[in-house]
Design a protein around this motif. Structure first.
Motif, short mmCIF file in Angstrom:
data_model
loop_
_atom_site.label_atom_id
_atom_site.label_comp_id
_atom_site.label_asym_id
_atom_site.label_seq_id
_atom_site.Cartn_x
_atom_site.Cartn_y
_atom_site.Cartn_z
N TYR A 33 39.22 36.19 41.80
CA TYR A 33 38.58 36.99 41.02
C TYR A 33 39.27 38.47 40.97
O TYR A 33 40.12 38.85 42.12
N TYR A 35 38.79 42.45 39.99
CA TYR A 35 37.51 43.50 39.59
C TYR A 35 38.37 44.81 39.49
O TYR A 35 39.24 45.04 40.25
N GLN A 37 37.06 48.87 40.14
CA GLN A 37 35.90 49.93 40.64
C GLN A 37 36.12 51.49 40.42
O GLN A 37 37.31 51.92 40.30
N GLY A 40 30.65 55.61 39.07
CA GLY A 40 29.56 55.75 38.14
C GLY A 40 29.36 54.31 37.56
O GLY A 40 28.45 53.95 36.85
N HIS A 41 30.47 53.52 37.74
CA HIS A 41 30.39 51.93 37.16
C HIS A 41 30.36 51.01 38.13
O HIS A 41 29.79 49.79 37.96
N GLY A 42 30.81 51.27 39.32
CA GLY A 42 30.65 50.46 40.55
C GLY A 42 32.04 49.34 40.17
O GLY A 42 32.77 49.68 39.39
N LEU A 43 31.80 48.13 40.89
CA LEU A 43 32.69 47.15 40.54
C LEU A 43 32.46 46.35 39.49
O LEU A 43 31.34 45.86 39.45
N LEU A 45 33.80 43.14 36.87
CA LEU A 45 34.63 41.77 36.95
C LEU A 45 35.53 41.89 35.70
O LEU A 45 35.21 41.88 34.58
N TYR A 48 38.69 35.74 36.06
CA TYR A 48 38.33 35.05 37.48
C TYR A 48 38.95 33.46 37.01
O TYR A 48 39.11 33.42 35.88
N ASP A 59 33.86 40.38 32.64
CA ASP A 59 32.81 41.39 32.06
C ASP A 59 33.73 42.60 31.24
O ASP A 59 33.00 42.92 30.35
N LEU A 88 40.79 51.68 40.66
CA LEU A 88 41.16 50.98 42.14
C LEU A 88 40.71 49.39 41.91
O LEU A 88 39.51 49.19 41.33
N PHE A 90 40.58 45.17 42.82
CA PHE A 90 40.41 44.44 44.18
C PHE A 90 40.59 43.07 43.59
O PHE A 90 40.00 42.53 42.36
N PHE A 105 37.14 40.01 49.96
CA PHE A 105 38.13 40.87 49.33
C PHE A 105 39.35 41.20 49.88
O PHE A 105 39.54 41.29 51.13
N PRO A 107 42.62 44.34 50.05
CA PRO A 107 42.52 45.65 50.64
C PRO A 107 42.57 46.64 49.25
O PRO A 107 42.24 47.93 49.41
N ARG A 110 45.39 50.80 44.09
CA ARG A 110 45.30 51.98 43.44
C ARG A 110 46.30 51.93 42.28
O ARG A 110 47.52 52.48 42.64
N GLY B 41 38.27 52.83 51.16
CA GLY B 41 38.12 51.76 50.00
C GLY B 41 38.24 50.38 50.45
O GLY B 41 37.86 49.72 49.59
N SER B 42 38.56 50.08 51.80
CA SER B 42 38.44 48.61 51.71
C SER B 42 36.97 48.06 51.82
O SER B 42 36.08 48.87 52.21
N LEU B 43 36.91 46.75 51.36
CA LEU B 43 35.46 46.26 51.17
C LEU B 43 35.26 44.91 52.26
O LEU B 43 36.33 44.09 52.37
N LEU B 86 27.18 48.16 49.58
CA LEU B 86 27.09 47.71 48.24
C LEU B 86 26.22 46.34 48.16
O LEU B 86 26.43 45.25 49.46
N LYS B 96 29.79 34.19 39.68
CA LYS B 96 30.42 35.76 39.51
C LYS B 96 29.32 36.50 40.04
O LYS B 96 28.01 36.16 40.37
N LEU B 97 29.76 37.65 40.78
CA LEU B 97 28.87 38.50 41.30
C LEU B 97 28.79 40.00 40.55
O LEU B 97 29.74 40.29 39.88
N PHE B 99 27.53 43.79 40.95
CA PHE B 99 27.50 44.80 41.84
C PHE B 99 26.31 45.78 41.60
O PHE B 99 26.39 46.31 40.38
N GLY B 100 25.71 46.51 42.47
CA GLY B 100 24.94 47.59 42.48
C GLY B 100 25.89 48.88 42.50
O GLY B 100 27.26 48.50 42.93
N LEU B 101 25.55 50.02 42.52
CA LEU B 101 26.35 51.26 42.79
C LEU B 101 26.47 51.79 44.02
O LEU B 101 27.29 52.40 44.45
#
Lengths: 114, 109
Positions: A33, A35, A37, A40-43, A45, A48, A59, A88, A90, A105, A107, A110, B41-43, B86, B96-97, B99-101
């Motif tokens: 995948y 993504y 980030q 205000g929008h989050g992650l 997609l 994929y 999306d 950013l 991912f 995920f 790292p 940017r 920033g790492s997830l 998150l 597919k995922l 995500f929330g904020l």
């Protein structure tokens, strides 16, 4: 733990430039995948893939191409970068379809588009 | 509207206090995953918990699928727990995922 690596980790380009982001996973996962980030929008997609040569639209695909060349490698291409693509990024992978759909995920990269 | 809503949006605790983070989602979820994002920033995936209760270390997640909600409990918080948590769902075997904020947690010494 799955290993997902991304390169470059940081990238600066100018408007209209070409950018390729690379992702490699070494656990033979079938799904990969991309993504982005943003505050205000989050992650969200972008694209994929469930195997080499396959591509599925996510999306927020506009302005992005992607290619899965092997089981391990997934690339994101920005052919005419715009400032709105500053973000950013991912990459992630999962072993979905075998009941192991936890996503792992990388790292992150940017990207700054001037 | 947002399919995955997390609350609170931010939380400040003293070290040693417990934290309760909430995730509500507007569709069914065949997968639910909690992540930690460091200030850098790492997830990192913390737990996959589409239903029931799961524990790992100081973390407990409880998901009530039919009520479309999940919680993440962090016990005895530490300063190193500071970051953003998150919640993400797969709304129906899509692979597919969404995500929330996130909830931003700050643990003070």
């Amino acid at each position: 733990e799955a290993a997902v690596t991304q390169s470059p980790r940081n990238k600066v380009t100018v408007t209209g430039g070409n950018v390729t982001l690379s992702c490699r996973q070494t656990n033979s996962h079938n799904y990969m995948y991309w993504y982005r980030q943003d505050t205000g929008h989050g992650l969200r997609l972008i694209h994929y893939s469930y195997g080499a040569g396959n591509l599925q639209i996510g999306d927020v695909p506009d302005g992005y191409k992607a290619t899965r060349t092997t089981q391990e490698d997934f690339f994101l291409l920005l052919e005419l970068a715009s400032p709105s693509q500053t973000s950013l990024y991912f990459c992630a992978s999962s072993d979905a379809d075998r009941g192991k759909d936890t996503q792992y995920f990388g790292p992150g990269t940017r990207l700054l588009v001037l | 509207g947002q399919q995955v809503q997390q609350s609170p949006s931010s939380l400040v605790l003293q070290e040693g206090e417990n934290a309760e983070l909430q995730c509500n989602f507007s569709s069914t979820a065949t997968q639910l995953q909690w992540f930690y994002q460091s200030p850098g920033g790492s997830l990192v995936s913390l737990l996959s918990n589409p239903s029931g209760t799961k524990h790992t270390g100081r973390l407990t997640s409880t998901t009530v699928t039919k009520e479309r909600r999940s919680s993440l409990h962090i016990s005895s918080s530490q300063t190193t727990d500071s970051g953003t948590y998150l919640c993400a769902i797969d709304p129906g075997n899509t692979r597919k995922l969404i995500f929330g904020l996130g909830t931003t947690l700050q643990v003070q010494p």
